[in-house]
Scaffold this motif. Structure first.
Motif, PDB file in Angstrom:
ATOM      1  N   SER A 101       0.827  -1.211   0.000  1.00 41.69           N
ATOM      2  CA  SER A 101       0.000   0.000   0.000  1.00 41.69           C
ATOM      3  C   SER A 101       0.856   1.254   0.000  1.00 41.69           C
ATOM      4  O   SER A 101       0.567   2.232  -0.694  1.00 41.69           O
ATOM      5  CB  SER A 101      -0.931   0.000   1.216  1.00 41.69           C
ATOM      6  OG  SER A 101      -1.886  -1.027   1.134  1.00 41.69           O
ATOM      7  N   THR A 125      -8.801   4.501   5.720  1.00 42.97           N
ATOM      8  CA  THR A 125      -7.722   3.518   5.749  1.00 42.97           C
ATOM      9  C   THR A 125      -7.490   3.007   7.169  1.00 42.97           C
ATOM     10  O   THR A 125      -7.267   1.813   7.386  1.00 42.97           O
ATOM     11  CB  THR A 125      -6.428   4.135   5.190  1.00 42.97           C
ATOM     12  OG1 THR A 125      -6.641   4.493   3.824  1.00 42.97           O
ATOM     13  CG2 THR A 125      -5.265   3.161   5.273  1.00 42.97           C
ATOM     14  N   ALA A 150      -9.914   7.541  -5.562  1.00 47.75           N
ATOM     15  CA  ALA A 150      -9.425   6.576  -4.570  1.00 47.75           C
ATOM     16  C   ALA A 150     -10.072   6.822  -3.211  1.00 47.75           C
ATOM     17  O   ALA A 150     -10.427   5.869  -2.494  1.00 47.75           O
ATOM     18  CB  ALA A 150      -7.904   6.666  -4.460  1.00 47.75           C
ATOM     19  N   GLN A 155      -5.336   1.152  -3.692  1.00 52.20           N
ATOM     20  CA  GLN A 155      -4.163   1.987  -3.902  1.00 52.20           C
ATOM     21  C   GLN A 155      -3.321   1.518  -5.090  1.00 52.20           C
ATOM     22  O   GLN A 155      -2.673   2.321  -5.754  1.00 52.20           O
ATOM     23  CB  GLN A 155      -3.319   2.024  -2.625  1.00 52.20           C
ATOM     24  CG  GLN A 155      -4.013   2.768  -1.490  1.00 52.20           C
ATOM     25  CD  GLN A 155      -3.199   2.794  -0.214  1.00 52.20           C
ATOM     26  OE1 GLN A 155      -2.428   1.871   0.053  1.00 52.20           O
ATOM     27  NE2 GLN A 155      -3.373   3.829   0.586  1.00 52.20           N
ATOM     28  N   THR A 156      -3.332   0.210  -5.359  1.00 53.94           N
ATOM     29  CA  THR A 156      -2.602  -0.291  -6.527  1.00 53.94           C
ATOM     30  C   THR A 156      -3.211   0.249  -7.810  1.00 53.94           C
ATOM     31  O   THR A 156      -2.500   0.741  -8.703  1.00 53.94           O
ATOM     32  CB  THR A 156      -2.619  -1.828  -6.540  1.00 53.94           C
ATOM     33  OG1 THR A 156      -1.983  -2.322  -5.358  1.00 53.94           O
ATOM     34  CG2 THR A 156      -1.878  -2.365  -7.763  1.00 53.94           C
ATOM     35  N   ALA A 210       1.446   7.036  -6.484  1.00 56.76           N
ATOM     36  CA  ALA A 210       0.349   7.963  -6.734  1.00 56.76           C
ATOM     37  C   ALA A 210       0.733   9.398  -6.361  1.00 56.76           C
ATOM     38  O   ALA A 210       0.379  10.344  -7.052  1.00 56.76           O
ATOM     39  CB  ALA A 210      -0.891   7.526  -5.946  1.00 56.76           C
ATOM     40  N   SER A 230       0.954   3.990  -2.903  1.00 55.56           N
ATOM     41  CA  SER A 230       0.623   5.366  -2.521  1.00 55.56           C
ATOM     42  C   SER A 230       1.744   6.314  -2.933  1.00 55.56           C
ATOM     43  O   SER A 230       1.497   7.438  -3.377  1.00 55.56           O
ATOM     44  CB  SER A 230       0.394   5.464  -1.016  1.00 55.56           C
ATOM     45  OG  SER A 230      -0.759   4.773  -0.644  1.00 55.56           O
ATOM     46  N   THR A 265      -9.358   9.580   2.839  1.00 52.84           N
ATOM     47  CA  THR A 265      -8.518   8.394   2.654  1.00 52.84           C
ATOM     48  C   THR A 265      -7.824   7.997   3.951  1.00 52.84           C
ATOM     49  O   THR A 265      -7.769   6.810   4.301  1.00 52.84           O
ATOM     50  CB  THR A 265      -7.459   8.671   1.569  1.00 52.84           C
ATOM     51  OG1 THR A 265      -8.124   8.918   0.319  1.00 52.84           O
ATOM     52  CG2 THR A 265      -6.515   7.504   1.401  1.00 52.84           C
ATOM     53  N   ALA A 283      -2.390   3.941  -8.035  1.00 57.15           N
ATOM     54  CA  ALA A 283      -0.999   4.232  -8.401  1.00 57.15           C
ATOM     55  C   ALA A 283      -0.750   4.015  -9.886  1.00 57.15           C
ATOM     56  O   ALA A 283      -0.116   4.838 -10.552  1.00 57.15           O
ATOM     57  CB  ALA A 283      -0.061   3.352  -7.580  1.00 57.15           C
TER      58      ALA A 283
END
Length: 487
Positions: A224, A351, A400, A367-368, A231, A228, A347, A371
């Motif tokens: 993650s 999370t 996201a 998150q994948t 991203a 992140s 987020t 990104a």
């Protein structure tokens, strides 16, 4: 009004206010360093540090996830010495791996990025990760003990002390290396202060199987963090590869300016949500109270979102005043990033809810996708420079946040979500509407007047709009006051 505010403080708002005040101090130090740096460094030099600093930030962020979170949520009736020892060992293993990777990236930097200077900065910063591992473990131990206020006091001292050191070195002509030494100073101060002021903790040599279990649980959390990072920092890296460190410098200066404001709310929101929800889980609560995380998000958004909205509205005036006329091109980038950081607050809290519920795999999945999408859109938007990269990152950040919020939302949370929306929307509308109207009425006033009067009107509008929602604000703050603490 005074009685309401006193009841709010007793209900747990005091902890939230202390957390935000601590972030104000820390972000004030970061802004001060940025303002001095933009006047002593060219955009290209600032971009060199942005690229190297981003890679080191990835390594250090890895230390604040996985074992860090595992220790926070470890049941209080579990074997403490071995559990803490396993988390420390896992953190050191991760730090050692990242030091080796950073050295490799430093050696490869001349072939990856246009312009020079990135490689020596990466290599100089790599050893700081080991200090970061000790600081991260000490932070986790202190937060687990419930000493949140002490933690934020230490954070203020470290941030301000390191910031003052960096400013002094910049003024003395150390240039880029002043920012490198700032990272070392902050990390060292955090490690020493947290170790000295933290609770006593017995450590025992953990079995390898337990260390492996901690690392296995942490794997998805490390993923993650990695996605992140892609991203959040795709813009820096893509601009550095496609254009020059100067483009990365413009992008990062705008991002840092917005982050300085946003992290006063986002970082405490995520940290206190994780600490509060994890404390309940560690004491045997299978799930938190219905609606806990939407109310916690609203508690911080009621201040954070209006502040970010105002920065976006007046970015064209604030940026030249803060960074200097040479950085005026960063104003549109600042405005766009404000929207991204508003989404980041949702987020952060969503999370925390998913991590405590052992649903970190869902976080990794979202998150994948974010990104990969951010990296792809950033490459496509690169011809439009820093603004295009910022727009791509912001669009994905909003999507996201929506996905994570929907994933964390249970049916039992829906009434609280509706309450949270009402809690935030009125102060946001009051502040933004009053500022917008004042700005249009003033027309072409003097720069300082055109900024000060609308902000004063925004403050008045926020206060008037926030008055009816103070009872809901107290219910949100009560969650912090009621969080279980170790016996």
């Amino acid at each position: 009004m005074k009685a309401r505010l006193l009841r709010f403080a007793r209900a747990g708002g005091g902890t939230a206010l202390i957390a935000m005040a601590a972030r104000v101090s820390g972000q004030f130090a970061m802004v001060a360093v940025t303002l001095v740096a933009t006047r002593h460094l060219a955009p290209a030099d600032f971009g060199v540090f942005a690229i190297a600093g981003a890679l080191v930030m990835l390594a250090r962020t890895m230390l604040y996830t996985g074992p860090f979170e595992y220790l926070l949520k470890l049941a209080h009736d579990a074997p403490q010495a071995q559990g803490a020892g396993a988390c420390l060992a896992a953190t050191v293993v991760v730090a050692a791996g990242w030091i080796g990777l950073l050295v490799a990236l430093g050696l490869a930097a001349p072939y990856l990025f246009r312009g020079g200077g990135v490689a020596p900065v990466i290599l100089a910063l790599a050893p700081s990760v080991l200090l970061g591992a000790l600081a991260a473990f000490a932070e986790s131990v202190m937060l687990r003990s419930g000493a949140v206020r002490r933690y934020y006091a230490v954070t203020v001292l470290a941030e301000v002390g390191a910031g003052l050191a960096a400013i002094a070195l910049l003024a003395a002509g150390w240039g880029l290396w002043a920012l490198v030494l700032q990272i070392y100073a902050r990390t060292l101060l955090m490690a020493l202060a947290l170790g000295a002021l933290g609770p006593p903790l017995a450590l025992a040599a953990p079995p390898r199987a337990l260390v492996a279990e901690v690392l296995r649980w942490s794997a998805s959390r490390f993923g993650s963090v990695l996605v992140s990072f892609l991203a959040n920092y795709s813009g820096d890296l893509v601009l550095g590869m496609a254009f020059s460190p100067a483009a990365s410098g413009l992008y990062r200066a705008a991002n840092r300016m917005v982050t300085a404001l946003a992290d006063m709310f986002v970082q405490p929101a995520g940290m206190l949500a994780l600490t509060t929800l994890a404390a309940g889980r560690a004491h045997g609560e299978a799930a938190g109270k219905p609606g806990s995380w939407p109310r916690l998000a609203a508690l911080f958004a009621v201040l954070g979102w209006p502040a970010l909205a105002l920065l976006a509205l007046f970015a064209h005036r604030v940026v030249p005043l803060a960074l200097g006329p040479a950085w005026a091109g960063a104003a549109p980038v600042v405005a766009v990033f404000c929207l991204a950081r508003m989404a980041a607050l949702v987020t952060a809290v969503a999370t925390a809810e998913l991590i405590v519920a052992d649903r970190q795999g869902r976080v990794l999945a979202v998150q994948t996708v974010a990104a990969i999408t951010t990296a792809g859109l950033t490459v496509l938007a690169a011809p439009w420079g820093a603004f295009g990269a910022a727009l791509a990152a912001t669009l994905v950040a909003i999507l996201a946040a929506a996905a994570l919020g929907f994933t964390a939302l249970h049916r039992r949370d829906r009434p609280a979500l509706a309450e949270a929306v009402r809690l935030v929307i009125f102060p946001l509308g009051g502040a933004f509407g009053a500022a917008f109207a004042a700005d249009r009425l003033l027309g072409s006033a003097a720069p300082l007047t055109a900024l000060a009067v609308p902000l004063a009107c925004a403050a008045a509008g926020w206060l008037l709009a926030a008055w009816p929602v103070i009872p809901a604000l107290r219910r949100a703050a009560a969650l912090l006051a009621e969080a279980p603490r170790p016996a």
